[in-house]
Design a protein around this motif. Structure first.
Motif, mmCIF file in Angstrom:
data_model
loop_
_atom_site.group_PDB
_atom_site.id
_atom_site.type_symbol
_atom_site.label_atom_id
_atom_site.label_comp_id
_atom_site.label_asym_id
_atom_site.label_seq_id
_atom_site.Cartn_x
_atom_site.Cartn_y
_atom_site.Cartn_z
ATOM 1 N N ARG A 196 0.830 -1.331 -0.549
ATOM 2 C CA ARG A 196 0.024 -0.114 0.004
ATOM 3 C C ARG A 196 0.581 1.150 -0.284
ATOM 4 O O ARG A 196 0.635 2.463 -0.570
ATOM 5 N N ASN A 197 1.840 1.157 0.544
ATOM 6 C CA ASN A 197 3.261 2.313 1.322
ATOM 7 C C ASN A 197 3.423 2.659 -0.706
ATOM 8 O O ASN A 197 3.696 3.903 -0.900
ATOM 9 N N THR A 198 4.137 1.375 -0.857
ATOM 10 C CA THR A 198 4.377 1.793 -2.491
ATOM 11 C C THR A 198 3.568 2.377 -3.182
ATOM 12 O O THR A 198 3.733 3.560 -4.332
ATOM 13 N N VAL A 199 2.436 1.962 -3.531
ATOM 14 C CA VAL A 199 1.762 2.681 -4.858
ATOM 15 C C VAL A 199 1.096 3.899 -3.743
ATOM 16 O O VAL A 199 1.329 4.812 -5.250
ATOM 17 N N ILE A 200 1.163 4.293 -2.740
ATOM 18 C CA ILE A 200 1.046 5.506 -2.716
ATOM 19 C C ILE A 200 2.064 6.901 -2.923
ATOM 20 O O ILE A 200 1.995 7.752 -3.787
ATOM 21 N N SER A 213 1.852 6.983 -6.611
ATOM 22 C CA SER A 213 1.336 7.588 -7.123
ATOM 23 C C SER A 213 2.076 9.108 -7.263
ATOM 24 O O SER A 213 1.606 9.907 -7.790
ATOM 25 N N ALA A 214 2.185 9.230 -5.792
ATOM 26 C CA ALA A 214 2.956 10.758 -5.331
ATOM 27 C C ALA A 214 3.866 11.410 -6.508
ATOM 28 O O ALA A 214 3.792 12.191 -6.395
ATOM 29 N N THR A 215 4.886 10.520 -6.482
ATOM 30 C CA THR A 215 6.289 10.365 -7.662
ATOM 31 C C THR A 215 5.476 11.282 -8.938
ATOM 32 O O THR A 215 6.060 11.841 -9.431
ATOM 33 N N ALA A 216 4.742 10.288 -9.287
ATOM 34 C CA ALA A 216 4.003 10.603 -10.674
ATOM 35 C C ALA A 216 3.367 12.160 -10.555
ATOM 36 O O ALA A 216 3.849 12.201 -11.771
ATOM 37 N N LEU A 217 2.564 12.319 -10.088
ATOM 38 C CA LEU A 217 2.343 13.218 -9.636
ATOM 39 C C LEU A 217 2.983 14.786 -9.330
ATOM 40 O O LEU A 217 2.233 15.536 -10.188
ATOM 41 N N SER A 218 3.689 14.456 -8.452
ATOM 42 C CA SER A 218 4.951 15.676 -8.258
ATOM 43 C C SER A 218 5.826 15.323 -10.083
ATOM 44 O O SER A 218 5.735 16.816 -10.025
#
Length: 102
Positions: A26-30, A33-38
């Protein structure tokens, strides 16, 4: 069915590993996603602030390779670095505070 002490301990350890694996996934997915959004926001902001400056206008300070319009990129890179540093320190403190409360 009743477990022996060794079987019960093994079952507890296996369940703990499964819970840890779910948590890490779950942490990896979050974080992914935050990295891709950034990265997406960084690309958008660079394209918004990239102005069409005059060709051949170079700064008298610094390198002759950088023109006057480069300050936007330098400020944006600095802001992005500082943001990443703050997020990293915040995550580190949150993780450490969560594990020390146990």
């Amino acid at each position: 069915m009743k477990y022996s002490n060794d079987q019960a301990f093994d079952e507890i350890m296996n369940r703990g590993k499964m819970i840890k694996k779910k948590h890490d996934k779950r942490n990896t997915v979050i974080l992914s996603s935050a990295t891709a959004l950034s990265a997406f926001l960084l690309i958008i902001s660079v394209s918004l602030f990239a102005g069409g400056g005059e060709a051949g206008t170079y700064s008298t300070y610094g390198s002759f390779v950088l023109n006057n319009d480069s300050i936007q990129y330098v400020v944006e890179a600095l802001a992005t670095f500082l943001f990443g540093s703050v997020v990293t320190v915040a995550i580190y403190k949150i993780r450490n505070s969560r594990y020390t409360k146990r």
